[in-house]
Design a protein around this motif. Structure first.
Motif, PDB file in Angstrom:
ATOM      1  N   TYR A 136       8.304  -7.422  -0.333  1.00  0.00           N
ATOM      2  CA  TYR A 136       7.340  -7.643  -0.932  1.00  0.00           C
ATOM      3  C   TYR A 136       6.599  -7.403   0.495  1.00  0.00           C
ATOM      4  CZ  TYR A 136       7.167 -11.948  -0.670  1.00  0.00           C
ATOM      5  OH  TYR A 136       6.513 -13.565  -0.550  1.00  0.00           O
ATOM      6  N   TYR A 188      -3.209   6.125   2.030  1.00  0.00           N
ATOM      7  CA  TYR A 188      -2.716   4.911   2.810  1.00  0.00           C
ATOM      8  C   TYR A 188      -1.399   4.818   2.167  1.00  0.00           C
ATOM      9  CZ  TYR A 188      -3.025  -0.260   2.947  1.00  0.00           C
ATOM     10  OH  TYR A 188      -2.360  -1.434   3.468  1.00  0.00           O
ATOM     11  N   TYR A 189      -1.220   4.545   1.139  1.00  0.00           N
ATOM     12  CA  TYR A 189       0.239   4.226   0.322  1.00  0.00           C
ATOM     13  C   TYR A 189       1.322   5.339   0.317  1.00  0.00           C
ATOM     14  CZ  TYR A 189      -2.424   0.626  -2.096  1.00  0.00           C
ATOM     15  OH  TYR A 189      -2.935  -0.442  -2.196  1.00  0.00           O
ATOM     16  N   ASP A 190       1.746   6.302   0.888  1.00  0.00           N
ATOM     17  CA  ASP A 190       1.904   7.418   1.102  1.00  0.00           C
ATOM     18  C   ASP A 190       2.709   7.963   2.781  1.00  0.00           C
ATOM     19  OD1 ASP A 190       2.222   7.917  -1.181  1.00  0.00           O
ATOM     20  OD2 ASP A 190       1.721   9.865  -1.589  1.00  0.00           O
ATOM     21  N   ASP A 216      -0.379  -5.913   0.573  1.00  0.00           N
ATOM     22  CA  ASP A 216      -1.074  -5.090  -0.529  1.00  0.00           C
ATOM     23  C   ASP A 216      -0.246  -3.754  -1.240  1.00  0.00           C
ATOM     24  OD1 ASP A 216       0.208  -1.964   1.980  1.00  0.00           O
ATOM     25  OD2 ASP A 216       0.761  -3.064   1.215  1.00  0.00           O
ATOM     26  N   HIS A 236       6.941  -2.136  10.042  1.00  0.00           N
ATOM     27  CA  HIS A 236       5.813  -2.268   9.060  1.00  0.00           C
ATOM     28  C   HIS A 236       4.444  -2.855  10.173  1.00  0.00           C
ATOM     29  CE1 HIS A 236       7.068  -1.220   5.182  1.00  0.00           C
ATOM     30  NE2 HIS A 236       8.639  -1.627   5.574  1.00  0.00           N
ATOM     31  N   LYS A 262      -3.887  -2.529  -8.821  1.00  0.00           N
ATOM     32  CA  LYS A 262      -2.714  -2.845  -8.010  1.00  0.00           C
ATOM     33  C   LYS A 262      -1.663  -2.039  -8.373  1.00  0.00           C
ATOM     34  CE  LYS A 262      -3.616  -7.059  -5.814  1.00  0.00           C
ATOM     35  NZ  LYS A 262      -3.349  -9.073  -5.820  1.00  0.00           N
ATOM     36  N   ASN A 263      -0.990  -1.088  -7.770  1.00  0.00           N
ATOM     37  CA  ASN A 263      -0.145  -0.527  -7.969  1.00  0.00           C
ATOM     38  C   ASN A 263       1.535  -0.972  -9.006  1.00  0.00           C
ATOM     39  OD1 ASN A 263      -0.245   1.576  -6.048  1.00  0.00           O
ATOM     40  ND2 ASN A 263       1.150   0.752  -4.336  1.00  0.00           N
ATOM     41  N   ARG A 322       2.064  -2.477  -2.354  1.00  0.00           N
ATOM     42  CA  ARG A 322       3.608  -1.513  -1.965  1.00  0.00           C
ATOM     43  C   ARG A 322       4.398  -1.959  -2.467  1.00  0.00           C
ATOM     44  NH1 ARG A 322       4.273   0.296   2.869  1.00  0.00           N
ATOM     45  NH2 ARG A 322       3.691  -1.970   3.969  1.00  0.00           N
ATOM     46  N   GLU A 323       5.217  -1.258  -3.143  1.00  0.00           N
ATOM     47  CA  GLU A 323       6.238  -0.751  -3.478  1.00  0.00           C
ATOM     48  C   GLU A 323       7.694  -1.396  -2.635  1.00  0.00           C
ATOM     49  OE1 GLU A 323       7.922   2.025  -6.421  1.00  0.00           O
ATOM     50  OE2 GLU A 323       9.647   1.252  -6.684  1.00  0.00           O
ATOM     51  N   ASP A 333      -6.653   6.739  -0.252  1.00  0.00           N
ATOM     52  CA  ASP A 333      -5.716   5.956  -0.820  1.00  0.00           C
ATOM     53  C   ASP A 333      -4.709   6.540  -0.771  1.00  0.00           C
ATOM     54  OD1 ASP A 333      -4.338   5.223  -3.292  1.00  0.00           O
ATOM     55  OD2 ASP A 333      -6.192   4.346  -4.165  1.00  0.00           O
TER      56      ASP A 333
END
Length: 670
Positions: free
Chosen positions: A619, A502-504, A622, A644, A81-82, A624-625, A499
């Motif tokens: 929060y 997804y996160y960016d 998944d 979101h 995880k991040n 993410r920050e 990946d």
């Protein structure tokens, strides 16, 4: 009398075929050693002569891909995880991956390989200086970046798919983007069977050669009278017993402690040879050898010796054999490296696995190999070259040229023993993991059983003289696995692209930025909103009210929503549950951060009563920050949740993101 079933965690689809094949090959090697050796040698010879280009291209691609990945944007992705953190200190991590990857081989070949290259007839035509340079160059080549790139690809793929995608720590998981749920069937079992057999054969062969070297060393030191099979039985029993005890104690205890001890002892031995041997020559040869390696890097990487027919037998016997050997060992080493690498970034993983062990190998090979060549020419008149065909004793005869040779030889034997134990215990641990599909809480008798089987079959083959046949079998398995590793790269590339996307992923264009309508209220919060009571009040009122309104409105639209209230730290989250995809979660929790000392005395800033300031942080489900939401009004917070949620709906509608958002898939493959 009621017969109780023995409890086990073995996967029968993996364990039974593996045991049949392992025992069958070992029995054939023991019963018909010469016939089996000739047959397997013929197969190995055909592969090395006609298909050596597959090894050359595969290893080249591994190196190029890892170097690209290390410097690319994907390097920042974490293996987990991040917010994952490494489980082991950097020193323990490096010690374990190094001891598992090459430890005992360095002791066996550090003197033997440079001397064998130096005295090889294909290099005899040149001056002894050129022969010494070539000996060092090819030793660097065989023990450098290329070898660790093979381990690195397998270890990285396993770490990524296991800790990032929450798949089992199994080779089958590395092909999930290509095979999807088919990894749970015959294809997945076939990959794990291959990995288990390859690991077993590799460790068995290493055990056999290691026992022979230890036996020879003990005889040279007059600690035993001969190198008989009886003494080899005793050595195997002692080594495997220690390995089993270490494996049973787990990675955190036995494997880690032994690895730390051994790397420190090996460094002490290396420093002893460096300072009491030809120091200036060693340092100079290392420096020049490093430059020679980099200057010839691409020529060595792509060379197939097709224009130098007289060197082809040497090329097959050394370079191709090494590539096949490292590839055949990669399931075991890769699995173990992955086991200890959770929480590292891809860039950190590649830099450590690819560069640090390579530098250490170069230093080690220069200290021992260059010293041996120097002694051979300047001190013993070619005596070490004369022993090139007997590598089991070369290390000990080399040490005769140094002070305290008897004591140092004992130290070498101890290091070889510990290096073997660290390889065997991690190997036993990995084999049980493959056979059980990484099941938790496996009974200890299974670990013991793998150790006993390893010792029994190694002694069976060693006594019958079938060790070479087993080694050939190990090298033959490298060809199909090199293709599998190439597929790992394809799978990894596909996953990394998804990946990163997804996160960016940015918010959609419909997102409305803040207006200036509530600027006075926002300013008031900026200058005063910094204590825990205020943050808790914000969560209990503004956040709670926003989430309750959202729950009511979602319900009016036919969507069931839960609002969860949790403590320590205080937090509220809105959750939408799904059967097929991961749940949508948006939460707000109380967070704190330290304030710089100078801010506490600054008059023209908000009052800070202590070194900690508090704020509400969002929060998501998944990992993410999140970010500070203290300036949001109730309606703005509702809008943020909906942004979101809109992003979530957009992502789950795209089939390519199934490996990230499919909870059903994750449950099936665990």
């Amino acid at each position: 009398m009621i017969k109780k079933n023995i409890k086990h965690t073995f996967s029968t689809g993996v364990t039974i075929p593996s045991l049949i094949f392992i025992i069958g090959v070992c029995v054939l090697s023991a019963a018909f050693p010469q016939l089996t050796e000739n047959l397997l040698d013929s197969v190995k010879g055909f592969i090395f002569v006609n298909l050596n280009w597959i090894y050359v291209w595969s290893v080249t691609i591994f190196v190029i891909f890892l170097i690209y990945l290390m410097f690319s944007k994907y390097g920042k992705i974490r293996l987990g995880k991040n917010d994952s953190k490494p489980e082991y200190s950097f020193f323990s991590w490096i010690s374990m991956l190094f001891a598992a990857g090459m430890g005992i081989g360095l002791m066996y070949f550090s003197v033997a390989e440079p001397i064998q290259h130096y005295s090889n007839e294909i290099f005899q035509g040149g001056h002894h200086i050129n022969r010494a340079k070539n000996a060092q160059l090819y030793t660097f080549f065989h023990w450098g970046i290329h070898a660790w790139a093979i381990y690195g690809i397998v270890g990285l793929s396993l770490s990524y798919f296991s800790y990032r995608y929450r798949l089992p720590l199994s080779l089958r998981s590395c092909l999930y983007p290509l095979l999807k749920n088919k990894i749970n069937g015959k294809w997945g079992n076939a990959i794990d069977v291959f990995a288990l057999c390859s690991t077993f054969f590799g460790i068995t062969t290493t055990l056999g050669f290691g026992v022979v070297q230890i036996n020879s060393g003990l005889k040279i030191l007059h600690l035993i009278p001969e190198t008989s099979f009886g003494y080899q039985i005793a050595i195997v029993c002692v080594l495997v017993t220690i390995s089993i005890l270490s494996a049973v104690s787990g990675v955190d205890k036995g494997v880690r402690i032994l690895s730390n001890i051994n790397i420190l002892t090996a460094i002490a031995l290396m420093l002893f040879v460096l300072f009491l041997g030809p120091t200036v020559y060693i340092i100079g040869s290392f420096t020049e050898g490093l430059g020679n390696y980099f200057n010839n890097f691409f020529n060595l990487t792509f060379s197939t010796h097709v224009y130098e027919e007289e060197t082809l037998p040497w090329f097959y016997k050394w370079t191709i054999l090494y590539w096949a050997w490292w590839i055949s060992w990669s399931p075991y080493v890769g699995l173990f490296i992955a086991k200890i690498s959770k929480g590292r970034t891809i860039r950190e993983f590649i830099a450590a696995v690819l560069i640090l062990p390579t530098i250490f190998n170069f230093i080690w090979m220069s200290v021992f190999g260059s010293s041996a060549i120097w002694f051979d020419k300047n001190s013993v008149g070619g005596a070490l070259s004369a022993l090139a065909g007997n590598p089991d004793i070369l290390m000990f005869r080399f040490l005769d040229n140094l002070p305290l040779s008897g004591f140092v030889s004992v130290m070498v034997i101890i290091i070889i023993i510990i290096f073997f134990v660290t390889s065997a215990d991690s190997g036993i641990y990995v084999m049980n993991g493959i056979a059980t599909r990484n099941a938790k809480n496996s009974p200890k008798w299974q670990t013991v059983a793998w150790g006993v089987l390893l010792a029994a079959l190694a002694l069976l083959v060693l006594n019958a003289g079938g060790l070479n046949a087993l080694q050939s079998m190990t090298l033959i398995t490298a060809l199909p696995f090199s293709i599998i590793i190439l597929l790992f790269i394809v799978s990894l590339v596909k996953a990394l692209v998804i990946d990163m996307d997804y996160y960016d992923r940015e918010f959609s264009a419909s997102t409305v930025p803040w207006s200036g309508e509530f600027w006075k209220e926002r300013l008031r919060r900026i200058v005063s909103f910094n204590d825990k009571t205020s943050v808790d009040h914000f969560i209990d009122n503004t956040v709670k009210s926003a989430f309750e309104d959202l729950k009511e409105e979602f319900g009016a639209n036919g969507i069931e929503v839960k609002v969860n209230y949790l403590e320590n730290p205080k937090r509220i989250e809105i959750e939408i549950q799904y059967d097929v995809v991961n749940n949508f979660i948006y939460g707000v929790k109380t967070q704190s951060r330290s304030v710089s000392d100078y801010l506490l005395t600054e008059e023209n800033l908000p009052d800070y009563e202590n070194k900690n300031t508090f704020y509400p942080e969002s929060y998501f489900g998944d990992a993410r920050e999140g970010y500070d939401v203290r300036l949001f009004t109730k309606n703005e917070l509702i809008s943020d949740v909906l942004k979101h949620y809109e992003r979530f709906i957009e992502i789950i509608s795209e089939h390519k993101n199934a490996i990230f958002i499919s909870s059903d898939a994750n449950q099936k493959i665990k």
